[in-house]
Write a protein that holds these residues in place. Structure first.
Motif, PDB file in Angstrom:
ATOM      1  N   VAL A 194       0.838  -1.195   0.000  1.00 44.34           N
ATOM      2  CA  VAL A 194       0.000   0.000   0.000  1.00 44.34           C
ATOM      3  C   VAL A 194       0.874   1.247   0.000  1.00 44.34           C
ATOM      4  O   VAL A 194       1.783   1.377   0.828  1.00 44.34           O
ATOM      5  CB  VAL A 194      -0.944   0.027   1.222  1.00 44.34           C
ATOM      6  CG1 VAL A 194      -1.836   1.263   1.178  1.00 44.34           C
ATOM      7  CG2 VAL A 194      -1.780  -1.245   1.281  1.00 44.34           C
ATOM      8  N   SER A 200       0.389   4.681   1.018  1.00 43.46           N
ATOM      9  CA  SER A 200      -0.608   5.455   1.762  1.00 43.46           C
ATOM     10  C   SER A 200      -0.574   6.923   1.391  1.00 43.46           C
ATOM     11  O   SER A 200      -1.600   7.612   1.440  1.00 43.46           O
ATOM     12  CB  SER A 200      -0.393   5.277   3.267  1.00 43.46           C
ATOM     13  OG  SER A 200       0.929   5.653   3.633  1.00 43.46           O
ATOM     14  N   ARG A 248      -5.286  -5.666   3.839  1.00 44.70           N
ATOM     15  CA  ARG A 248      -6.390  -4.983   3.153  1.00 44.70           C
ATOM     16  C   ARG A 248      -7.571  -5.937   3.103  1.00 44.70           C
ATOM     17  O   ARG A 248      -7.397  -7.168   3.133  1.00 44.70           O
ATOM     18  CB  ARG A 248      -5.984  -4.591   1.727  1.00 44.70           C
ATOM     19  CG  ARG A 248      -4.851  -3.592   1.647  1.00 44.70           C
ATOM     20  CD  ARG A 248      -5.337  -2.167   1.843  1.00 44.70           C
ATOM     21  NE  ARG A 248      -5.850  -1.623   0.594  1.00 44.70           N
ATOM     22  CZ  ARG A 248      -6.195  -0.362   0.411  1.00 44.70           C
ATOM     23  NH1 ARG A 248      -6.104   0.485   1.417  1.00 44.70           N
ATOM     24  NH2 ARG A 248      -6.654   0.071  -0.745  1.00 44.70           N
ATOM     25  N   VAL A 291      -3.154   0.515  -3.751  1.00 42.50           N
ATOM     26  CA  VAL A 291      -2.361  -0.678  -4.026  1.00 42.50           C
ATOM     27  C   VAL A 291      -1.956  -0.594  -5.496  1.00 42.50           C
ATOM     28  O   VAL A 291      -2.802  -0.669  -6.378  1.00 42.50           O
ATOM     29  CB  VAL A 291      -3.156  -1.969  -3.769  1.00 42.50           C
ATOM     30  CG1 VAL A 291      -2.315  -3.197  -4.146  1.00 42.50           C
ATOM     31  CG2 VAL A 291      -3.617  -2.050  -2.324  1.00 42.50           C
ATOM     32  N   ASP A 300      -7.196   0.034  -6.976  1.00 40.44           N
ATOM     33  CA  ASP A 300      -6.262  -0.928  -6.399  1.00 40.44           C
ATOM     34  C   ASP A 300      -5.845  -1.991  -7.409  1.00 40.44           C
ATOM     35  O   ASP A 300      -6.662  -2.513  -8.185  1.00 40.44           O
ATOM     36  CB  ASP A 300      -6.878  -1.605  -5.179  1.00 40.44           C
ATOM     37  CG  ASP A 300      -6.810  -0.721  -3.936  1.00 40.44           C
ATOM     38  OD1 ASP A 300      -6.124   0.306  -3.982  1.00 40.44           O
ATOM     39  OD2 ASP A 300      -7.456  -1.082  -2.928  1.00 40.44           O
TER      40      ASP A 300
END
Length: 341
Positions: free
Chosen positions: A5, A7, A17, A56, A115
């Protein structure tokens, strides 16, 4: 599930996740392998404006269908091995309606705007999945996406038997472009500052190699491809063209980068300059090329790291280590990583 990830720019970690679920018309894929691309570095550094955070990343991937959503097209079933086109075109804007979805006004991509596949599982549209031949490994399957970009690039520039091409940059994309151009009958000279990558280019059949365009003794080419995105490299590639030559800007430059090119030469020598953006109706062709063994993949697939080492994989990419660095989320659980020949 475990996933890498980002962030916020500069903050990368592997953590938990929620498991994805298939949307209507979609599937969930258990990731077998996912390649690191220069775009992933830009996302990690906050230099790719379309990307939201947290995200992601991961858009070069292959895997196994784990779950199928209601109304999913294509007859996919759990257990099917697939490479996945990350493109998320809206289908409604003017570029999409004119057959140029890669220029979509509402462009998105798995791993870039939603993601992606540096994770154990990823949710994708079923229509974006392309079945892999049994002879193609997961690591080879994850090479389909970059190859599909190269296929689109060669279609943009064109190549004929006997033409002399200059390829500037011998990373994954340069070596894929080299092979495609040679497959079209062109003679290819490759330039890169990394002697080890030049050695691979030579082994793949390059007509000549050099560490700098200045070492080419003012040779002139029918066409040149810049794979670096570096303004100086683009200018050097332009300068290498004969009259009537063609330049493909394939590498990704910073959005505020500028180059200095002679408009008189463009006019007087009828120089053609084109760009190539991502994937366009080229994914199936890329699957076929790898399945047929038309692309040598073993020299490119240099490094495979487990998911937990994603930050280290990014650092390797930054340093220029290896050629194609991939993350294999299921490596410790027996993921299909073999057959990369």
């Amino acid at each position: 599930m475990r996933a890498a990830v980002i962030s916020q720019p500069g903050s990368v970690a592997v953590g938990e996740r929620p498991d994805p679920v298939p949307a209507p018309g979609g599937v969930v894929v258990r990731v077998g392998a996912c390649g690191i691309c220069g775009t992933d570095l830009h996302i990690a550094d906050g230099e790719f404006p379309p990307s939201p955070y947290p995200l992601v990343p991961g858009h070069e991937f292959a895997g196994t269908v784990a779950a199928v959503g209601e109304g999913a097209p294509g007859g996919l079933r759990p257990g099917d091995r697939v490479a996945v086109d990350p493109s998320l075109f809206c289908g409604h804007c003017t570029p999409c309606r004119s057959g140029r979805g890669n220029l979509c006004a509402n462009w998105g991509a798995t791993g870039d705007t939603v993601d992606g596949a540096f994770a154990e599982y990823v949710a994708v549209p079923a229509a974006n999945c392309h079945r892999l031949p049994d002879s193609v490994s997961m690591r080879q399957g994850a090479l389909v996406e970059p190859l599909s970009c190269a296929v689109h690039g060669v279609r943009r520039i064109g190549a004929a038997v006997g033409e002399r091409f200059l390829v500037v940059g011998a990373g994954t994309m340069g070596l894929l472009l080299q092979q495609l151009l040679q497959g079209s009958g062109a003679r290819v000279t490759v330039v890169d500052r990394n002697p080890r990558r030049l050695a691979i280019a030579a082994d793949l059949g390059a007509d000549a190699t050099a560490e700098d365009t200045a070492d080419l003794d003012d040779e002139r080419f029918d066409a040149a491809v810049d794979v670096t995105g570096a303004p100086q490299a683009i200018e050097a590639a332009f300068s290498s063209l004969r009259r009537g030559g063609r330049l493909l800007v394939f590498g990704v430059a910073a959005d505020d980068a500028l180059v200095s090119l002679s408009p008189f030469r463009i006019y007087n020598d009828e120089i053609t300059i084109v760009g190539s953006m991502a994937v366009l109706n080229s994914f199936g062709t890329a699957v076929d090329l790898i399945g047929q063994g038309a692309i040598e993949t073993a020299p490119l697939l240099t490094d495979a790291l487990p998911l937990e080492k994603f930050p280290e994989a990014l650092d390797m990419m930054r340093s220029g280590a290896g050629v194609k660095i991939q993350v294999v989320p299921g490596a410790e659980g027996g993921a299909d990583t073999g057959g990369a020949s």
